[in-house]
Design an enzyme around this catalytic site. Structure first.
Site: not given
Length: 402
Positions: A94, A136
């Site tokens: 990310y 997640e």
């Protein structure tokens, strides 16, 4: 985020609607140029056909539209999260994505990307990244806490390779370490990766598990693609042409949100086109193991080009013979000889309307995007509520029907 920053993000919605794919295309080109190691993570076939770019553009637009309350996007976040965990996406990814996304906004918008707008999108992205990676991590925790569960890539052995039709072959995958295999919900998928010499890359692909949970192995049933030189077909065709019984492959734990609902007494209508039958087959096999007295009506509807490419034909006949509530309708685009049990042409639900339209039924659709859209729109036009229609599109999501 401040009120002013949220407003700046919302002000970009018209630009994203008009030029979102341009932005995401620039983003992927930039990121994969500066971080080529990510080519081993991303499905490069979806880069070639622009599916990934369109999917990301839709996600960024949806986020901007709901910046006041991103929690309404949790169903989407959950679906993407399952895809990401199956590809072993981690928080550090990310950071890389964020750096290139913000730079792409500046480069694509040019002078329109004011410092205030860049700051607003930086805060917005970090908020989204925290939401996604946090969700997640919960999914990873669930996987590792399952009996036989794991995260990341794990080696499995192909114990059996079975030709199901002229195009589809099944691969029976057993853990090479001799350990247990994690259970899964019927309809879920695994990711499998192989090294592609043609691209000099490791490449992942996601395949539905085509059998009911059994505690011993996973089965995937893979279609050989006619255009094997396109990146999207390279892994499938390498499985067909180069992977033999005894060979090792790497897979991730089962994931996915397209699963059989817990509603034993409700009728269930399964509608598939081509290899789209694979997740539905897992569902039907699971239902066939249940007590038939407590199971509602089950209807299997499948369409393909002809009998030669029709995989699992005998298996479905066996299930139909053994389960009194299961019936099936088959559609062949090409019918070589008269067969009263087979319809000629593509799947047309209107031809079997009385069997398809059942009060309180759950509908499961899987196949190419145009196939899904056609069946979904027919059911909606006939008054079926959208919450009763469940569908799975292979690859990055491009449909938004519900």
């Amino acid at each position: 985020m401040t009120r002013e920053q949220k407003q700046l993000v919302k002000d970009t919605v018209p630009v994203l609607r008009e030029n979102g794919v341009l932005l995401t295309t620039h983003f992927y080109e930039r990121m994969l140029t500066h971080n080529p190691e990510l080519k081993h993570v991303f499905n490069m076939g979806n880069q070639t056909n622009n599916k990934q770019q369109r999917a990301l553009a839709m996600a960024v637009l949806a986020y901007a539209e709901h910046i006041e309350d991103p929690s309404v996007l949790m169903p989407v976040v959950n679906n993407i999260g399952h895809k990401h965990t199956s590809l072993d996406i981690r928080p550090e990814h990310y950071s890389i994505v964020g750096r290139h996304l913000i730079a792409s906004i500046q480069e694509v918008l040019g002078d329109a990307a004011s410092p205030a707008l860049v700051d607003a999108w930086t805060v917005a992205y970090n908020q989204l990244a925290a939401l996604m990676s946090g969700h997640e991590q919960k999914l990873y925790d669930q996987q590792i806490n399952e009996k036989g569960g794991w995260t990341g890539w794990r080696p499995f052995i192909v114990r059996r390779k079975v030709k199901e039709s002229a195009e589809i072959t099944s691969f029976y995958l057993y853990p090479s370490d001799g350990g247990a295999v994690a259970d899964y919900e019927s309809g879920q998928f695994i990711s499998l990766r192989l090294f592609l010499p043609e691209m000099n890359l490791l490449q992942p692909r996601q395949y539905s598990i085509s059998c009911a949970p059994n505690g011993e192995y996973y089965r995937i049933s893979v279609k050989k693609e006619a255009n094997g030189t396109h990146p999207n077909g390279m892994i499938s065709n390498r499985l067909h042409d180069h992977i033999e019984e005894g060979d090792s492959v790497e897979i991730t734990a089962p994931a996915g949100t397209f699963v059989l609902k817990d509603s034993p007494s409700r009728a269930k209508i399964f509608i598939s086109g081509g290899v789209g039958q694979t997740p539905l087959l897992s569902m039907v096999e699971k239902l066939s193991l249940a007590d038939s007295e407590s199971t509602g009506q089950i209807l299997w509807i499948h369409g393909c080009r002809n009998e030669a490419v029709h995989a699992f034909k005998n298996r479905l006949s066996e299930l139909t013979d053994s389960h009194k509530h299961l019936n099936q309708h088959i559609f062949y685009e090409q019918l070589d000889s008269a067969d009263a049990s087979v319809h000629t042409g593509v799947v047309e639900l209107s031809l079997i309307k009385d069997e398809v339209l059942k009060d309180g039924a759950d509908y499961y659709i899987c196949g190419p995007a145009p196939f899904i859209t056609k069946q979904y729109e027919y059911l909606k036009a006939e008054g079926v509520p959208s919450e009763s229609i469940h569908y799975e599109e292979f690859g990055p999501a491009s449909l938004s029907l519900n």
